[in-house]
Scaffold this active site. Structure first.
Site, mmCIF file in Angstrom:
data_model
loop_
_atom_site.group_PDB
_atom_site.id
_atom_site.type_symbol
_atom_site.label_atom_id
_atom_site.label_comp_id
_atom_site.label_asym_id
_atom_site.label_seq_id
_atom_site.Cartn_x
_atom_site.Cartn_y
_atom_site.Cartn_z
ATOM 1 N N LYS A 15 0.840 -1.212 0.000
ATOM 2 C CA LYS A 15 0.000 0.000 0.000
ATOM 3 C C LYS A 15 0.873 1.260 0.000
ATOM 4 O O LYS A 15 0.677 2.172 -0.792
ATOM 5 C CB LYS A 15 -0.919 0.042 1.242
ATOM 6 C CG LYS A 15 -1.864 -1.140 1.351
ATOM 7 C CD LYS A 15 -2.764 -1.034 2.586
ATOM 8 C CE LYS A 15 -2.034 -1.080 3.913
ATOM 9 N NZ LYS A 15 -1.346 -2.344 4.212
ATOM 10 N N ARG A 90 -10.287 0.690 8.011
ATOM 11 C CA ARG A 90 -9.925 -0.706 8.287
ATOM 12 C C ARG A 90 -11.011 -1.469 9.018
ATOM 13 O O ARG A 90 -10.814 -2.631 9.351
ATOM 14 C CB ARG A 90 -8.687 -0.751 9.178
ATOM 15 C CG ARG A 90 -7.462 -0.523 8.394
ATOM 16 C CD ARG A 90 -6.279 -0.981 9.199
ATOM 17 N NE ARG A 90 -5.175 -0.229 8.706
ATOM 18 C CZ ARG A 90 -3.944 -0.608 8.713
ATOM 19 N NH1 ARG A 90 -3.605 -1.721 9.250
ATOM 20 N NH2 ARG A 90 -3.010 0.136 8.218
ATOM 21 N N ARG A 129 11.721 -5.530 4.959
ATOM 22 C CA ARG A 129 11.428 -4.103 4.780
ATOM 23 C C ARG A 129 12.307 -3.210 5.654
ATOM 24 O O ARG A 129 12.511 -3.461 6.832
ATOM 25 C CB ARG A 129 9.966 -3.823 5.118
ATOM 26 C CG ARG A 129 9.704 -2.301 5.150
ATOM 27 C CD ARG A 129 8.281 -1.941 5.211
ATOM 28 N NE ARG A 129 7.621 -2.460 6.376
ATOM 29 C CZ ARG A 129 6.311 -2.443 6.532
ATOM 30 N NH1 ARG A 129 5.550 -1.940 5.582
ATOM 31 N NH2 ARG A 129 5.758 -2.936 7.614
ATOM 32 N N ARG A 163 10.696 -1.276 11.333
ATOM 33 C CA ARG A 163 9.601 -0.857 12.204
ATOM 34 C C ARG A 163 9.468 -1.765 13.423
ATOM 35 O O ARG A 163 9.696 -2.961 13.337
ATOM 36 C CB ARG A 163 8.280 -0.859 11.416
ATOM 37 C CG ARG A 163 8.058 0.435 10.677
ATOM 38 C CD ARG A 163 6.914 0.422 9.711
ATOM 39 N NE ARG A 163 5.713 -0.261 10.142
ATOM 40 C CZ ARG A 163 4.625 -0.369 9.384
ATOM 41 N NH1 ARG A 163 4.606 0.178 8.178
ATOM 42 N NH2 ARG A 163 3.569 -1.003 9.816
ATOM 43 N N ARG A 174 -0.820 -8.975 13.007
ATOM 44 C CA ARG A 174 -1.343 -7.964 12.069
ATOM 45 C C ARG A 174 -2.065 -8.625 10.896
ATOM 46 O O ARG A 174 -3.105 -8.140 10.444
ATOM 47 C CB ARG A 174 -0.199 -7.077 11.562
ATOM 48 C CG ARG A 174 0.254 -6.054 12.610
ATOM 49 C CD ARG A 174 1.649 -5.538 12.337
ATOM 50 N NE ARG A 174 1.778 -4.900 11.045
ATOM 51 C CZ ARG A 174 2.933 -4.813 10.381
ATOM 52 N NH1 ARG A 174 4.046 -5.319 10.897
ATOM 53 N NH2 ARG A 174 2.968 -4.203 9.227
HETATM 54 P P1 AP5 Z 1 4.811 -1.590 1.956
HETATM 55 O O1 AP5 Z 1 4.505 -0.735 0.784
HETATM 56 O O2 AP5 Z 1 5.524 -1.023 3.105
HETATM 57 O O3 AP5 Z 1 3.473 -2.356 2.423
HETATM 58 P P2 AP5 Z 1 2.196 -1.803 3.187
HETATM 59 O O4 AP5 Z 1 1.014 -2.440 2.540
HETATM 60 O O5 AP5 Z 1 2.221 -0.337 3.275
HETATM 61 O O6 AP5 Z 1 2.427 -2.511 4.582
HETATM 62 P P3 AP5 Z 1 2.294 -1.944 6.065
HETATM 63 O O7 AP5 Z 1 3.062 -2.890 6.950
HETATM 64 O O8 AP5 Z 1 2.619 -0.494 6.126
HETATM 65 O O9 AP5 Z 1 0.795 -2.171 6.308
HETATM 66 P P4 AP5 Z 1 0.113 -2.230 7.664
HETATM 67 O O10 AP5 Z 1 -1.279 -2.146 7.217
HETATM 68 O O11 AP5 Z 1 0.431 -3.408 8.501
HETATM 69 O O12 AP5 Z 1 0.761 -1.009 8.475
HETATM 70 P P5 AP5 Z 1 0.280 0.470 8.720
HETATM 71 O O13 AP5 Z 1 1.465 1.319 8.837
HETATM 72 O O14 AP5 Z 1 -0.777 0.842 7.773
HETATM 73 O O15 AP5 Z 1 5.628 -2.872 1.395
HETATM 74 C C1 AP5 Z 1 6.125 -3.879 2.249
HETATM 75 C C2 AP5 Z 1 7.489 -4.356 1.765
HETATM 76 O O16 AP5 Z 1 7.353 -5.048 0.542
HETATM 77 C C3 AP5 Z 1 8.498 -3.224 1.488
HETATM 78 O O17 AP5 Z 1 9.765 -3.667 1.873
HETATM 79 C C4 AP5 Z 1 8.413 -3.006 -0.029
HETATM 80 O O18 AP5 Z 1 9.630 -2.525 -0.576
HETATM 81 C C5 AP5 Z 1 8.101 -4.414 -0.514
HETATM 82 N N1 AP5 Z 1 7.237 -4.452 -1.689
HETATM 83 C C6 AP5 Z 1 6.143 -3.680 -1.944
HETATM 84 N N2 AP5 Z 1 5.565 -4.046 -3.115
HETATM 85 C C7 AP5 Z 1 6.302 -5.093 -3.603
HETATM 86 C C8 AP5 Z 1 6.208 -5.909 -4.784
HETATM 87 N N3 AP5 Z 1 5.221 -5.724 -5.685
HETATM 88 N N4 AP5 Z 1 7.133 -6.888 -4.952
HETATM 89 C C9 AP5 Z 1 8.117 -7.080 -4.032
HETATM 90 N N5 AP5 Z 1 8.264 -6.326 -2.915
HETATM 91 C C10 AP5 Z 1 7.367 -5.349 -2.689
HETATM 92 O O19 AP5 Z 1 -0.391 0.332 10.175
HETATM 93 C C11 AP5 Z 1 0.417 0.040 11.296
HETATM 94 C C12 AP5 Z 1 -0.433 -0.011 12.537
HETATM 95 O O20 AP5 Z 1 -1.055 1.259 12.762
HETATM 96 C C13 AP5 Z 1 -1.591 -1.009 12.540
HETATM 97 O O21 AP5 Z 1 -1.174 -2.304 12.910
HETATM 98 C C14 AP5 Z 1 -2.539 -0.375 13.560
HETATM 99 O O22 AP5 Z 1 -2.086 -0.616 14.878
HETATM 100 C C15 AP5 Z 1 -2.365 1.110 13.277
HETATM 101 N N6 AP5 Z 1 -3.329 1.586 12.261
HETATM 102 C C16 AP5 Z 1 -3.035 2.061 11.018
HETATM 103 N N7 AP5 Z 1 -4.150 2.391 10.365
HETATM 104 C C17 AP5 Z 1 -5.187 2.133 11.219
HETATM 105 C C18 AP5 Z 1 -6.597 2.249 11.112
HETATM 106 N N8 AP5 Z 1 -7.169 2.725 9.989
HETATM 107 N N9 AP5 Z 1 -7.339 1.894 12.170
HETATM 108 C C19 AP5 Z 1 -6.776 1.449 13.315
HETATM 109 N N10 AP5 Z 1 -5.449 1.285 13.479
HETATM 110 C C20 AP5 Z 1 -4.663 1.624 12.433
HETATM 111 MG MG MG Z 2 2.379 1.060 4.847
#
Ligand code: AP5
Ligand code: MG
Length: 219
Positions: A15, A90, A129, A163, A174
């Site tokens: 994402k 979410r 990552r 992270r 997660r």
């Molecule tokens: P990356 O682009 O970083 O993936 P991502 O989908 O953004 O993953 P996140 O871990 O950020 O998602 P998340 O939903 O767990 O965390 P968030 O920060 O939103 O890519 C991942 C890796 O793969 C990278 O190394 C990249 O280079 C590689 N990659 C990407 N595409 C690729 C491809 N096509 N091929 C190969 N490699 C690839 O949330 C964190 C926490 O915040 C949650 O757990 C929760 O506690 C809280 N939170 C956030 N939003 C909410 C909400 N709306 N409600 C409640 N709590 C929330």
């Molecule tokens: Mg992310």
């Protein structure tokens, strides 16, 4: 009318990686709830400290707190033309709150892009990552998207880090939380005719091309 694009996908689906590219291509800001929580934590705000208790366990931050943070962000002048939302909504209550909020701004959810990636691949993505310390939180992968110089961000030169919620234990939690609480939104948006599902297990550039094709077909 403002344009609101949602990105849904499991942890590590890509994402953030794709939102950063879409931001450049579409000229819309990326609004990532996780990035906003991490930014608050870095600044040691009460919101950041509260969110940390949930993030460290891989649980979702309560809906009321999350919605009010997003509300404030969407009211900023740079969001007037719309945004790419990464990781919000979410839960069903967040999706309902978003509809009400966008209606206030004279807009609606235009398209929901679901980046589909199998569990095993999600774990491989998270394990490799590294993220930069700059405000935009640029993202790299040791194998799939390495920085030019090890440990340093190509864009802003800050040091890369892993992270706190990317430990093996929290990753599993997660992924479980995604399937339990967020995956129901996929059917919700499909029923409303807003969903485009993209194969996220392709090269980063191919996923981008598919996302852009889905967008031009729907916006
Ligand atoms: P990356 O682009 O970083 O993936 P991502 O989908 O953004 O993953 P996140 O871990 O950020 O998602 P998340 O939903 O767990 O965390 P968030 O920060 O939103 O890519 C991942 C890796 O793969 C990278 O190394 C990249 O280079 C590689 N990659 C990407 N595409 C690729 C491809 N096509 N091929 C190969 N490699 C690839 O949330 C964190 C926490 O915040 C949650 O757990 C929760 O506690 C809280 N939170 C956030 N939003 C909410 C909400 N709306 N409600 C409640 N709590 C929330
Ligand atoms: Mg992310």
């Amino acid at each position: 009318m403002p344009t609101y694009i949602l990105l849904i996908g499991g942890p590590g689906a890509g994402k953030g990686t794709q939102a950063q590219v879409l931001r450049e291509k579409l000229g819309l800001p990326q609004v990532a709830s996780g990035d906003l929580f991490r930014d608050n934590l870095k600044r040691q705000t009460p919101l950041g400290q509260l969110a940390k208790q949930y993030m460290d366990r891989g649980e979702l931050v309560p809906d009321d707190v999350t919605v009010s943070m997003i509300r404030q962000r969407l009211q900023q002048p740079d969001a007037a033309g719309g945004v790419v939302l990464d990781g919000f909504p979410r839960t069903q209550p967040q999706a309902a709150a978003l509809d009400a909020l966008l209606a206030e701004f004279g807009g609606r959810v235009n398209v929901v892009l679901y980046i589909q990636v199998a569990d095993g691949v999600l774990l491989e993505r998270l394990a490799g990552r590294w993220v930069c310390q700059g405000a935009e939180q640029h993202t790299y992968h040791l194998l799939f998207n390495p920085p030019k110089q090890a440990g340093v961000c190509d864009v802003d030169g800050t040091a890369l880090y892993q992270r706190a919620d990317d430990t093996a234990e929290v990753q599993g939690r997660r992924i479980k939380v995604f399937f339990e609480q967020t995956a129901p939104l996929i059917a919700h948006y499909r029923e409303r005719g807003l969903l485009a599902a993209i194969d996220g297990e392709q090269a980063i550039e191919t996923v981008t091309a598919d996302l852009l094709a889905a967008l031009s077909a729907r916006t």
